[in-house]
Design an enzyme around this catalytic site. Structure first.
Site, PDB file in Angstrom:
ATOM      1  N   ASN A 108       0.809  -1.230   0.000  1.00 52.84           N
ATOM      2  CA  ASN A 108       0.000   0.000   0.000  1.00 52.84           C
ATOM      3  C   ASN A 108       0.840   1.277   0.000  1.00 52.84           C
ATOM      4  OD1 ASN A 108       0.759  -0.494   2.661  1.00 52.84           O
ATOM      5  ND2 ASN A 108      -1.149   0.277   3.527  1.00 52.84           N
ATOM      6  N   GLU A 130       3.787  -4.407  12.360  1.00 57.24           N
ATOM      7  CA  GLU A 130       2.761  -3.387  12.099  1.00 57.24           C
ATOM      8  C   GLU A 130       1.599  -4.117  11.459  1.00 57.24           C
ATOM      9  OE1 GLU A 130       2.674  -0.378  12.812  1.00 57.24           O
ATOM     10  OE2 GLU A 130       4.771   0.026  13.280  1.00 57.24           O
ATOM     11  N   CYS A 134      -3.384   1.319   6.802  1.00 56.67           N
ATOM     12  CA  CYS A 134      -3.637   0.631   8.092  1.00 56.67           C
ATOM     13  C   CYS A 134      -4.310   1.538   9.109  1.00 56.67           C
ATOM     14  CB  CYS A 134      -2.337   0.163   8.736  1.00 56.67           C
ATOM     15  SG  CYS A 134      -1.371  -0.868   7.709  1.00 56.67           S
ATOM     16  N   GLU A 155       7.875   2.584  14.521  1.00 66.11           N
ATOM     17  CA  GLU A 155       8.655   3.035  13.365  1.00 66.11           C
ATOM     18  C   GLU A 155       8.663   4.555  13.351  1.00 66.11           C
ATOM     19  OE1 GLU A 155       6.841   0.932  10.043  1.00 66.11           O
ATOM     20  OE2 GLU A 155       8.271  -0.694  10.369  1.00 66.11           O
TER      21      GLU A 155
HETATM   22  C1  SIN Z   1       0.352   1.902   6.580  1.00 67.20           C
HETATM   23  O1  SIN Z   1      -0.763   1.899   6.095  1.00 67.20           O
HETATM   24  O2  SIN Z   1       0.896   0.830   6.895  1.00 67.20           O
HETATM   25  C2  SIN Z   1       1.159   3.143   6.799  1.00 67.20           C
HETATM   26  C3  SIN Z   1       0.391   4.370   6.847  1.00 67.20           C
HETATM   27  C4  SIN Z   1       1.187   5.581   7.220  1.00 67.20           C
HETATM   28  O3  SIN Z   1       2.418   5.583   7.170  1.00 67.20           O
HETATM   29  O4  SIN Z   1       0.578   6.575   7.584  1.00 67.20           O
END
Ligand code: SIN
Length: 490
Positions: free
Chosen positions: A160, A261, A295, A470
């Site tokens: 993604n 994650e 996510c 992270e």
């Molecule tokens: C993700 O969807 O894993 C990362 C989203 C983000 O870095 O804001």
């Protein structure tokens, strides 16, 4: 439409081990990379298996003692050059991301800047891996804590954010003095390969960074080689909770460090005292980034009964006006979903919600006339906790709204999920803001804000959304262990 890059060699069709680009897997198998907007094959990359996974690990293991000894400042300079090269190729990288992942070109280029921000951040953090001098409890002793790289890191990255997730995992690993084996998502290997080429050009030594491409079918074989081998000291993974659990279980024998994650099920709460226009804007930016394939995307929206109708109506007007189309059209705001499976899941969630009593205010259907993987941005009302869209991560442009009447009720509902990555809420009551922020069971909370991403912020979850952070000053810790030195006879 052909992919025209200013530097065509950024489009690689080979994997990379020990400083060499290798065009074919031992098995000869290949993996087709397709454009999700059309289903048309862009190119093929090698479909690697255990022999390539082992060769990558051998190279990373051999390179570790040398890279670990490179002074932090020199490692930082190499990583900084990588950042500069990524930014210098922002247009080409943005085109690669958009073509293989589907996000609109402006978002693709934005992701390149986002990725670079992590690379720059960790270049700077490399020089701040300070240890400690500890006051000794007895005379004649000195006590110290040193930070050391854990060793070889296996990075398994998602589709993604194909650039940002590589950057967020590989930059801290390199900064810490670790070496890396990487397996990018099968849907989006091209961006990762281009980033690795730029890392090579920035001066990352041979063997320090290795990447193998593999299909969905071959990925478990590749990853199992790394999970079972004690030379891999850390796994960093972004993806689903079931896969994260498998990685944790299978790496238990060799007791690897893990950063996971995993999935989310983010609540987005609009209290009766919220600024409704700001809440609508916040939801638009949080929900529709990458078409909802994020996510931290709000998955369940709870709106107080007093403001429900106003919020739902304003939101539906904004959502219905979103322009859906391919990345190649500069007007597109929402691209295709990544593949068939993704669209089928979204369709299933909307059909299930409607069958259980939800009402569609906007969207609610596939957009087959645009191509194979498009789904209309959708607003549903009368959603409830029994619906699949409330229990599972939809990972698409669907906003299911549930009405609530009290703070206690909505907090209980928001926390009633195994997941705990992000949560959002809108309120103008300062007491409520602290109360709610403290009881939400998530690693990230957006308060009157929908855009949370930043390299200086700690990103990560609790509960079934995983562990590890992270970005931020904490992002390096997962790649380090602490060694205690005690010197006596002084
Ligand atoms: C993700 O969807 O894993 C990362 C989203 C983000 O870095 O804001």
């Amino acid at each position: 439409m052909p992919l025209t890059l200013t530097r065509p060699e950024l489009q690689r069709s080979a994997y990379f081990i020990a400083g060499q680009w290798r065009p074919a897997a031992a098995s000869g198998a290949t993996l087709a990379v397709t454009d999700p907007a059309t289903g048309v094959v862009i190119t093929h990359v090698p479909d690697c298996g255990p022999p390539e996974a082992l060769a990558a690990l051998d190279a990373a293991h051999a390179a570790f003692p040398g890279w670990k000894k490179v002074p932090a400042k020199q490692r930082a300079q190499i990583i900084k050059r990588w950042n500069d090269l990524v930014l210098a190729h922002q247009d080409d990288l943005g085109k690669l991301i958009s073509r293989e992942q589907g996000k609109p070109l402006a978002e693709g280029k934005g992701e390149v800047a986002y990725a670079a921000s992590y690379i720059e951040w960790f270049a700077e953090e490399a020089t701040r891996m300070n240890g400690e001098v500890i006051p000794a409890p007895v005379p004649g002793r000195r006590m110290f804590a040193l930070k050391e790289p854990v060793g070889v890191v296996a990075a398994i990255t998602p589709w993604n954010f194909p650039a940002a997730m590589i950057a967020r995992k590989i930059a801290p690993a390199l900064a810490a003095g670790c070496t890396v084996v990487c397996k990018p998502a099968e849907d989006t290997p091209l961006t990762s390969l281009a980033l690795v080429l730029l890392a090579q050009e920035a001066g990352v030594p041979d063997g320090v960074l290795n990447i193998v491409t593999a299909s969905r079918e071959k990925t478990p074989e590749v990853v199992d080689v790394w999970l079972d081998d004690a030379r891999v000291r850390k796994i960093t993974f972004t993806g689903s909770t079931p896969v994260g659990k498998h990685l944790a279980q299978r790496s238990a024998d060799t007791l690897k460090k893990l950063s996971l994650e995993l999935g989310g099920n983010a609540p987005f709460i609009v209290f009766e005292d919220a600024d409704i226009d700001a809440a609508v804007e916040g939801l638009m930016s949080a929900k529709f980034r990458n078409g909802g394939q994020t996510c931290v995307s709000p998955n369940r929206v709870f709106v107080h009964g007093q403001v429900h109708d106003e919020f739902a109506s304003k939101l539906s007007t904004r959502v219905a006006a979103l322009k859906v189309g391919p990345a190649s059209d500069p007007a597109s705001q929402i691209g295709p979903m990544i593949n068939d499976r993704a669209v089928e899941k979204i369709e299933r969630h909307v059909q299930d919600a409607v069958a259980r009593g939800a009402k569609v205010l906007a969207g609610g259907r596939r957009l087959s006339d645009l191509g194979p993987n498009y789904y209309a941005p959708t607003v549903l009302v009368n959603a409830d906790a029994t619906m699949a869209c409330s229990c599972e991560e939809t990972f698409g442009p669907v906003v299911p709204i549930t009405r609530f009447n009290s703070e206690a009720e909505v907090i209980a509902a928001a926390n009633d999920t195994p997941f705990g990555l992000a949560a959002y809420f809108y309120s103008t009551d300062v007491r409520r803001i602290w109360r709610v922020a403290e009881v939400l069971e998530t690693g990230i909370v957006g308060i009157n804000e929908g855009a949370l991403a930043a390299e200086a912020a700690p990103f990560g979850g609790v509960k079934a959304s995983g562990y590890g952070r992270e970005g931020s000053v904490h992002g390096l810790d997962d790649y380090l262990h602490i060694k205690y030195l005690c010197q006596g006879q002084l």
